[in-house]
Design an enzyme around this catalytic site. Structure first.
Site, short mmCIF file in Angstrom:
data_model
loop_
_atom_site.label_atom_id
_atom_site.label_comp_id
_atom_site.label_asym_id
_atom_site.label_seq_id
_atom_site.Cartn_x
_atom_site.Cartn_y
_atom_site.Cartn_z
N TYR A 119 0.84 -1.05 -0.01
CA TYR A 119 -0.01 0.00 -0.02
C TYR A 119 0.89 1.25 0.03
O TYR A 119 0.54 2.18 -0.56
CB TYR A 119 -0.95 -0.09 1.16
N ASN A 142 -12.59 -1.15 -5.46
CA ASN A 142 -12.33 -1.70 -6.69
C ASN A 142 -13.56 -2.57 -7.12
O ASN A 142 -13.79 -3.64 -6.86
CB ASN A 142 -11.28 -2.66 -6.45
N CYS A 150 -5.81 -5.92 -7.36
CA CYS A 150 -5.76 -5.36 -5.81
C CYS A 150 -5.14 -6.61 -5.04
O CYS A 150 -4.56 -6.42 -3.72
CB CYS A 150 -7.05 -4.89 -5.30
N HIS A 151 -5.40 -7.90 -5.40
CA HIS A 151 -5.02 -8.88 -4.58
C HIS A 151 -3.45 -8.96 -4.42
O HIS A 151 -3.18 -9.50 -3.33
CB HIS A 151 -5.55 -10.25 -4.91
N GLU A 179 -0.22 -17.47 -7.89
CA GLU A 179 0.68 -16.91 -8.92
C GLU A 179 2.02 -16.86 -8.59
O GLU A 179 3.02 -16.44 -8.79
CB GLU A 179 0.30 -15.40 -8.68
#
Length: 184
Positions: A119, A142, A150-151, A179
């Site tokens: 952030y 979002n 945003c994850h 990911e």
């Protein structure tokens, strides 16, 4: 990803689709040109329909109809949840968002697959290094999570922070593991 200031006109027909992925049901609400809302799992089909209908509160002149076909957007999302690296470049509508939120989303969309940022990193790129909390608040609103990833935003100390998608922090962790950012 194209982000614009497109506004939904009164009497416009919007389409939605609900489809299954390996993580659960997802929902998309779109106009003929842009994605207005992406709803991530895990919600039931009925809960997804309610979430999509809720959108009518913000655009009462619009009609929403179901679309029963799989298109490029749905197939891309399915492939993402199957562990494929997807570069989401679909046009989205952020007209209900504030200018600050749009700036946060522009920066967030640059975070590559398999990477995370904080952030504070986003706040610094905004030129507002003390605005980490405001960044988190913007990301919590979002409308198209995953398309604006945003994850991939975490706290400075490595903690997950928040995630307001239906699956919450558990879904965020699962997506980051997929990911390859987090170990099992």
């Amino acid at each position: 990803m194209e982000i614009g200031n497109y506004s939904v006109d009164d009497n416009k027909t919007l389409t939605y689709s609900i489809f299954n992925t390996s993580f659960g049901n997802c929902g998309i609400l779109r106009s003929d040109k842009r994605i207005l809302r992406l709803i991530l799992p895990p919600l039931t089909k009925n809960e997804l329909k309610e979430d999509i209908r809720e959108y009518l509160r913000y655009h009462p002149g619009c009609k929403i109809i179901s679309s029963s076909y799989n298109d490029v957007i749905e197939n891309s999302i399915k492939r993402y949840f199957d562990g494929k690296k997807i570069d989401f470049k679909f046009p989205v509508d952020l007209s209900p968002c504030t200018p600050f939120q749009r700036k946060v989303y522009e920066i967030t969309r640059t975070i590559p697959y398999g990477k995370v940022r904080t952030y504070k990193w986003i706040a610094a790129r905004l030129g507002l290094p003390a605005a980490s909390r405001a960044v988190g608040n913007a990301l919590s609103r979002n409308p198209v999570p995953l398309l604006i990833p945003c994850h991939r935003v975490i706290r400075e100390d490595g903690g997950m922070g928040g995630f307001t998608a239906p699956g919450g922090i558990d879904l965020k962790i699962k997506m980051l593991r997929m990911e390859a950012h987090l170990g099992s």
